[in-house]
Design an enzyme around this catalytic site. Sequence first.
Site, short mmCIF file in Angstrom:
data_model
loop_
_atom_site.label_atom_id
_atom_site.label_comp_id
_atom_site.label_asym_id
_atom_site.label_seq_id
_atom_site.Cartn_x
_atom_site.Cartn_y
_atom_site.Cartn_z
N THR A 1 -56.98 -4.82 69.95
CA THR A 1 -56.82 -3.53 69.75
C THR A 1 -55.31 -3.30 70.55
OG1 THR A 1 -58.84 -2.61 69.62
CG2 THR A 1 -57.61 -0.76 69.76
N ASP B 1 -61.11 0.22 65.08
CA ASP B 1 -62.18 0.69 66.16
C ASP B 1 -63.69 1.08 66.09
OD1 ASP B 1 -61.27 -0.78 68.60
OD2 ASP B 1 -59.91 0.07 67.65
#
Length: 245
Positions: free
Chosen positions: A137, A66
Amino acid sequence: MFNLPRLLLHSVAMAGNTGAPLLLRLVAASVSVAEKAGTIVRSVFDSGELGVVEKDGKNDLQTQADRSAQECIVQSLSRQFPKVTIIGEEEPTDETVDESHLVTGLSEEVLKAVCPQDLQSVKDEDVVVWVDPLDGTKEYTQGFLDHVTVLIGVAVKGKAVAGVINQPYYNYKAGPGATLGRTMWGIVGLGAFGVERLVPPADKRIVTTTRSHSNKLVTDSIEAMQPDEVLRVGGAGHKVWRQCR
């Protein structure tokens, strides 16, 4: 024929594209950086060092992918379009920018398109770019890799007008040597590109829904539609891709 240095050739190519409208150049750059971010996402996973931290609980995670993918997108676009506002999902870090993550290229496919008339005179100060560097995620950390996407959205005066979705792990089950990843992009008034459209079965009602954030309202709504098949998918970008197909 002279063999010009690669950097000079790149500079000449870039100079030839400066006449394209701002929005077209911004989407072209977004396609390039989204694809680079996709390679970063795969690289972090392959390293085995995900660097997982909880942002707001166990269902809201952040990984090194990320952070690095956002750095790639935000820093690359900021350097090319310094007057455009760019907002990333993740909090900025104090880490030194990894220059190898930066991208300056523009997608030739996008630059060949004709920008819609009403978007040809867009000004930098009217544009906001929204970045989700790794959508899905939780699925990423669980190994549901085909659910993972990189998302870039473009708004002009508060209205969504363009977007890019990169799916880093498309085709990842095809085996060694397979080409990984694909990118879809679109502009309002122009269309969506990079996605293979499939004709849905005429005799079936198929519903796509969340795989991890369901509740009674969602369940009741699905039951009311009386679907023949329910696809439970992680990540907003993956859901959009399934619907576009």
